[in-house]
Design an enzyme around this catalytic site. Structure first.
Site, mmCIF file in Angstrom:
data_model
loop_
_atom_site.group_PDB
_atom_site.id
_atom_site.type_symbol
_atom_site.label_atom_id
_atom_site.label_comp_id
_atom_site.label_asym_id
_atom_site.label_seq_id
_atom_site.Cartn_x
_atom_site.Cartn_y
_atom_site.Cartn_z
ATOM 1 N N VAL A 32 0.833 -1.200 0.000
ATOM 2 C CA VAL A 32 0.000 0.000 0.000
ATOM 3 C C VAL A 32 0.868 1.251 0.000
ATOM 4 O O VAL A 32 0.682 2.166 -0.805
ATOM 5 C CB VAL A 32 -0.939 0.016 1.226
ATOM 6 C CG1 VAL A 32 -1.710 1.326 1.302
ATOM 7 C CG2 VAL A 32 -1.900 -1.156 1.176
ATOM 8 N N ASP A 41 10.306 3.542 6.210
ATOM 9 C CA ASP A 41 10.012 2.185 6.650
ATOM 10 C C ASP A 41 11.124 1.765 7.603
ATOM 11 O O ASP A 41 12.283 2.145 7.423
ATOM 12 C CB ASP A 41 9.953 1.223 5.457
ATOM 13 C CG ASP A 41 9.259 -0.095 5.796
ATOM 14 O OD1 ASP A 41 8.116 -0.289 5.363
ATOM 15 O OD2 ASP A 41 9.868 -0.907 6.520
ATOM 16 N N THR A 64 -1.848 -4.479 9.573
ATOM 17 C CA THR A 64 -2.584 -4.775 10.806
ATOM 18 C C THR A 64 -3.036 -6.227 10.729
ATOM 19 O O THR A 64 -4.168 -6.525 10.333
ATOM 20 C CB THR A 64 -3.806 -3.843 10.973
ATOM 21 O OG1 THR A 64 -4.474 -3.704 9.703
ATOM 22 C CG2 THR A 64 -3.395 -2.479 11.474
ATOM 23 N N THR A 120 -5.985 -1.083 7.931
ATOM 24 C CA THR A 120 -7.289 -1.648 8.257
ATOM 25 C C THR A 120 -7.440 -1.827 9.765
ATOM 26 O O THR A 120 -6.600 -2.461 10.409
ATOM 27 C CB THR A 120 -7.472 -3.008 7.580
ATOM 28 O OG1 THR A 120 -7.365 -2.837 6.168
ATOM 29 C CG2 THR A 120 -8.825 -3.609 7.921
ATOM 30 N N CYS A 128 -5.815 -8.870 3.811
ATOM 31 C CA CYS A 128 -7.074 -8.119 3.916
ATOM 32 C C CYS A 128 -8.268 -9.038 4.095
ATOM 33 O O CYS A 128 -8.842 -9.131 5.173
ATOM 34 C CB CYS A 128 -7.276 -7.233 2.678
ATOM 35 S SG CYS A 128 -6.227 -5.775 2.641
ATOM 36 N N ARG A 186 1.830 -13.242 2.655
ATOM 37 C CA ARG A 186 1.259 -13.092 3.992
ATOM 38 C C ARG A 186 -0.086 -13.811 4.105
ATOM 39 O O ARG A 186 -0.967 -13.623 3.297
ATOM 40 C CB ARG A 186 1.074 -11.606 4.332
ATOM 41 C CG ARG A 186 2.369 -10.859 4.606
ATOM 42 C CD ARG A 186 2.098 -9.390 4.843
ATOM 43 N NE ARG A 186 1.600 -8.745 3.634
ATOM 44 C CZ ARG A 186 1.149 -7.488 3.599
ATOM 45 N NH1 ARG A 186 1.111 -6.762 4.702
ATOM 46 N NH2 ARG A 186 0.738 -6.976 2.465
#
Length: 442
Positions: free
Chosen positions: A22, A40, A90, A125, A265, A336
């Site tokens: 993102v 980062d 998250t 999120t 997500c 992930r």
């Protein structure tokens, strides 16, 4: 002059905190219109970006190389920015609870370097209430500043679809929200710099947070319905893909297909919503049921593989299965929360040796997170079964003839059939069966 105007005029800088799937596209896009600090904590990742290597494959190596964004792992550089966008992961914990540790850490980094007149926007999120109830107090504590007086906060849910070359950052309507009208207007104006599709101003931060978690929860539930149907139809001896093709001729039939549903997500967001629901005394029925079905599909796929191998008179313990594709979705390096890992774990429980072929997957993440290494297609020999788990474009070059080269070749067992588990329905069922494949798909 407003903050948004100063950003547009390059009198103030934008910071992007978190440079993953993102954050990186955001940094590259904003750098075309504004001065950007791209931060980062992963120094290795930052160095790759500095060298023009896009580990996410979202922006592309050339775009990263040409970008004027200042890539850094030094959080003190955030002091130079006035408009901060937090785009960190998250995830969920092993017991399916929200893991806010990364967004809290990012809030501390921003807070330590926050200056008066700044705006902080969260894209991560979260469940409704996190931005105002958890993030703002951290920002205030670390900065010594007062929210609403010294700085403002907003929320704009990320909608980037990794691996999608059609629905890109600039072509997807951006939902934005702010703590008051002034911050809402400022946040909208800044995002309008890079979002060609325009913005939607949500009524509140909580509304924007809720919109994000239900987008993926809705998709999760619909796919869970397809997965449940595939289990039922399999028991009935009916091909699910054929059923969906027939049903899809009706104008209002929703086009969803069964599959392994993971990722950062869709495989996570429903748990954020149900966690918050339980906090207020409501136990989800539909959402959790759907997630339970989808969480079980990796195990189900492995079990079906073993059954088909038994049908082919294969000895299970010590057998070899080659799996093509391990990312959570097609044409995306992100591994992930991939549910292909569940297939691997279950097969290993049966004593099966598993080999993975995937040139798209992020090899470093795969090794670090799962301790899994991949091999090339040419290294696959003597497989007792082959599973196509992810529909990467590169797999389109495969045909039913050359797939046979992957299997164990023995004159006595050739007639038992080639076990082909086609999770996403890449091949024609009738052709496969005519070619002596023991074929299965969701």
């Amino acid at each position: 002059m407003t903050l948004s105007n100063r950003v547009i005029n390059k009198e103030e800088k934008v910071s992007i905190v978190g440079l993953g799937y993102v954050g990186l596209p955001l940094a590259v896009a904003f750098a075309e219109k504004a001065d950007v600090i791209a931060f980062d904590i992963n120094q290795k990742k930052v160095e790759k970006y500095k060298n023009g290597i896009d580990v996410t494959k979202e922006a592309g190596d050339q775009a990263v190389k040409d970008s004027t964004a200042f890539f850094t792992a030094d959080e003190s550089k955030l002091k130079e920015a006035k408009f901060h966008i937090v785009a960190v992961p998250t995830p969920i914990t092993k017991d399916k609870k929200p893991d806010l540790s990364i967004v809290k850490s990012a809030s501390r980094s921003v807070g330590k370097n926050l200056t008066k007149g700044s705006i902080v926007v969260y894209e991560s999120t979260v469940y409704p209430g996190v931005t105002e109830e958890i993030c703002i107090p951290i920002l205030e504590e670390e900065s010594g500043l007062k929210c609403g007086q010294d700085f403002k906060v907003g929320y704009s849910p990320e909608r980037i679809n990794p691996g999608d070359k059609v629905h890109r950052l600039n072509t997807i309507v951006k939902v934005v929200s702010g703590m008051d009208q002034e911050s809402l207007d400022e946040i909208a104006a800044v995002y309008e710099m890079v979002i060609d599709a325009g913005v939607h101003k949500a009524e509140s931060i909580k509304v924007a947070e809720a919109a994000k978690v239900i987008e993926n929860s809705q998709r999760d539930i619909n796919i869970a319905f397809m997965n449940e149907l595939s289990v039922i139809f399999d028991k009935l001896g009916i091909d699910t893909k054929s059923v969906l093709k027939a049903a899809g001729t009706k104008w209002n039939f929703l086009n969803f297909t069964p599959g392994l549903v993971g990722g950062h997500c869709i495989g996570v967001d429903p748990y954020y919503l149900t966690y918050k629901a339980e906090q207020i005394g409501y136990h989800s029925q539909i959402i959790l049921s759907g997630r339970k079905i989808n969480d079980n599909m990796g195990k189900y796929t492995a079990e079906q593989t073993v059954k088909k191998m038994i049908n082919a008179n294969k000895q299970i313990k010590g057998s070899k299965v080659a799996i093509f594709g391990i990312t959570f979705k097609e044409n995306c390096p992100d591994v992930r929360n991939t549910k292909v890992v569940d297939v691997i774990k279950e097969l290993k429980e049966y004593g099966v040796e598993v080999e993975i072929v995937d040139t798209v997957a992020d090899k470093e993440d795969l090794k670090e997170v799962y301790d899994i290494e991949t091999i090339t297609k040419n290294e696959v020999k003597d497989a007792d079964a082959v599973i196509f788990a992810v529909a990467h474009d590169e797999f389109a070059e495969f045909n039913l003839d050359n797939i046979k080269d992957l299997y164990y070749q023995d004159a006595e067992t050739d007639n038992d059939g080639y076990v082909l588990m086609d999770v996403k329905g890449l091949f024609d069922k009738e052709e496969a069966e005519a070619e002596n494949y023991i074929y299965w798909r969701l």
